[in-house]
Design a protein around this motif. Structure first.
Motif, PDB file in Angstrom:
ATOM      1  N   GLU A 119       0.426  -1.405   0.141  1.00 33.10           N
ATOM      2  CA  GLU A 119      -0.539   0.469  -0.076  1.00 33.10           C
ATOM      3  C   GLU A 119       0.933   0.727   0.073  1.00 33.10           C
ATOM      4  O   GLU A 119       2.241   1.171  -0.370  1.00 33.10           O
ATOM      5  CB  GLU A 119      -1.144   0.134   0.791  1.00 33.10           C
ATOM      6  N   HIS A 120       0.150   2.245   0.064  1.00 35.57           N
ATOM      7  CA  HIS A 120       0.952   3.384  -0.324  1.00 35.57           C
ATOM      8  C   HIS A 120       2.369   3.762   0.436  1.00 35.57           C
ATOM      9  O   HIS A 120       3.245   4.595   0.156  1.00 35.57           O
ATOM     10  CB  HIS A 120       0.384   4.869   0.245  1.00 35.57           C
ATOM     11  N   HIS A 121       2.292   3.365   1.990  1.00 34.62           N
ATOM     12  CA  HIS A 121       4.119   3.915   2.536  1.00 34.62           C
ATOM     13  C   HIS A 121       4.557   3.415   1.971  1.00 34.62           C
ATOM     14  O   HIS A 121       5.824   3.873   2.423  1.00 34.62           O
ATOM     15  CB  HIS A 121       3.414   3.016   3.544  1.00 34.62           C
ATOM     16  N   GLY A 122       4.663   1.232   1.301  1.00 40.03           N
ATOM     17  CA  GLY A 122       6.123   1.170   0.856  1.00 40.03           C
ATOM     18  C   GLY A 122       6.789   2.177   0.094  1.00 40.03           C
ATOM     19  O   GLY A 122       7.476   2.265  -0.047  1.00 40.03           O
ATOM     20  N   LEU A 123       5.422   3.011  -0.722  1.00 38.34           N
ATOM     21  CA  LEU A 123       6.707   3.899  -1.795  1.00 38.34           C
ATOM     22  C   LEU A 123       7.389   5.129  -0.791  1.00 38.34           C
ATOM     23  O   LEU A 123       7.534   6.404  -1.232  1.00 38.34           O
ATOM     24  CB  LEU A 123       5.920   4.863  -2.727  1.00 38.34           C
ATOM     25  N   GLU A 124       6.720   5.452   0.513  1.00 38.49           N
ATOM     26  CA  GLU A 124       7.283   6.747   1.405  1.00 38.49           C
ATOM     27  C   GLU A 124       8.887   7.016   0.888  1.00 38.49           C
ATOM     28  O   GLU A 124       9.393   7.675   0.599  1.00 38.49           O
ATOM     29  CB  GLU A 124       6.707   6.404   2.731  1.00 38.49           C
ATOM     30  N   PRO A 125       9.917   6.181   1.409  1.00 40.76           N
ATOM     31  CA  PRO A 125      11.100   6.264   1.187  1.00 40.76           C
ATOM     32  C   PRO A 125      11.707   7.324  -0.223  1.00 40.76           C
ATOM     33  O   PRO A 125      12.337   7.150   0.100  1.00 40.76           O
ATOM     34  CB  PRO A 125      11.550   4.936   1.202  1.00 40.76           C
ATOM     35  N   VAL A 126      11.060   6.181  -1.444  1.00 38.01           N
ATOM     36  CA  VAL A 126      11.191   7.145  -2.231  1.00 38.01           C
ATOM     37  C   VAL A 126      11.168   8.861  -2.313  1.00 38.01           C
ATOM     38  O   VAL A 126      11.771   9.738  -2.606  1.00 38.01           O
ATOM     39  CB  VAL A 126      10.436   6.674  -3.532  1.00 38.01           C
ATOM     40  N   VAL A 127       9.415   8.981  -1.773  1.00 34.65           N
ATOM     41  CA  VAL A 127       9.109  10.109  -1.749  1.00 34.65           C
ATOM     42  C   VAL A 127       9.647  10.808  -0.670  1.00 34.65           C
ATOM     43  O   VAL A 127      10.111  12.417  -0.722  1.00 34.65           O
ATOM     44  CB  VAL A 127       7.248  10.524  -0.753  1.00 34.65           C
TER      45      VAL A 127
END
Length: 297
Positions: free
Chosen positions: A49-57
């Motif tokens: 879910e969206h948390h997974g891409l937060e490190p890229v963000v």
């Protein structure tokens, strides 16, 4: 387990919103400056879910990034009355981008790379496409094809067992941990603990086993090669040299199938670029999306 990217992420404003899409409600998170000149709609991978891409963000402070939870995952309920196959997900993404961020760059990670590519090939208007850990070959033919075949039986059993037993199998924390250990390549113990904690927290946030089975079948029945020749937009592929799902040789072949594609290879990482090397991925994305003189890209 605290995130090694927490300080960077805390500096980026974020707001949760909801949108009506295909008769259902999609939850999404809006990161960064609402007035930013470039908007990215980012689509997460299978079971994520969206948390997974937060490190890229966290490493993209100059952009506005819109991240929805896919239907049936995280805080987005399944689309009513629909099988959650690739047609559904491509239609949903097209409708979501049109409603929330028309004209945005589209980014897909892993399973999200299939969804994003299918939507763009079918007409989703976007100035550019970014694929991180793209699924560039049939999963059953990857370096760990045997494990993928075991996964087929696992998800089939989860779908056919009596519901309480099936749900317990699919959400089993020991199996989630085996998956996490298998995919992580970093030798940094703190980073490995963070990766495992992320999977423990978010990998079982699917709505029900039926949606999960539909999405899994979709993920192993399609790959980006189906759509690459029909995507005219400039495309960036951010691939891992140790990916167990799509070998780097297949990613190089995939890049050649696009009319206009660039491949960036990241060493010493596998299918978890978004967790283990988000700074390198974000640097490639930032450079790729930087304004340029006409005809120089």
């Amino acid at each position: 387990m605290s995130s090694p990217y927490a300080a960077l992420l805390e500096a980026i404003p974020v707001a949760r919103h909801e949108a009506r899409v295909l008769g259902g409600t999609t939850a999404y998170w809006d990161y960064g400056d609402p007035a930013a000149s470039t908007i990215i709609v980012a689509v997460h991978g299978f079971r994520g879910e969206h948390h997974g891409l937060e490190p890229v963000v966290a490493h993209l402070p100059g952009f506005r990034v819109v991240m929805p939870d896919l239907p049936g995952f995280g805080e987005t309920a399944p689309v009513p009355g629909r099988r959650h196959d690739l047609d559904l997900y491509a239609q949903w993404l097209t409708a979501f981008v049109t409603a929330v961020a028309p004209g945005a760059v589209v980014l897909g990670h892993s399973f999200g790379s299939i969804v994003a590519s299918a939507a763009v090939a079918r007409g989703l208007a976007t100035p550019a496409l970014v694929l991180v850990n793209p699924i560039g070959a049939p999963a059953l033919e990857g370096p760990r094809g045997v494990l993928t075949r075991l996964a087929v039986f696992y998800y089939l059993a989860g779908a056919r067992l009596p519901r309480p037993l099936g749900d317990a199998l699919l959400r089993n924390p020991a199996i989630v941990r085996v998956m996490s250990v298998t995919m992580a390549k970093t030798r940094d113990r703190d980073l490995r603990r963070f990766v495992h904690a992320q999977h423990d927290a978010y990998f079982s946030r699917f709505a029900d086993r039926d949606v999960l089975h539909d999405a899994f079948v979709t993920s192993v029945s399609h790959d980006v090669r189906e759509f690459a020749p029909r995507i005219a937009q400039p495309t960036l592929l951010v691939a891992a040299q140790k990916d167990d799902i799509t070998p780097i040789e297949a990613e190089r072949e995939l890049a050649a199938m696009f009319p206009h594609a660039e491949l960036v290879e990241i060493p010493d990482v596998g299918h978890l670029i978004h967790y283990e090397t988000p700074a390198a991925a974000a640097a490639a994305i930032t450079r790729f999306l930087a304004p340029s003189e006409p005809g120089t890209r």
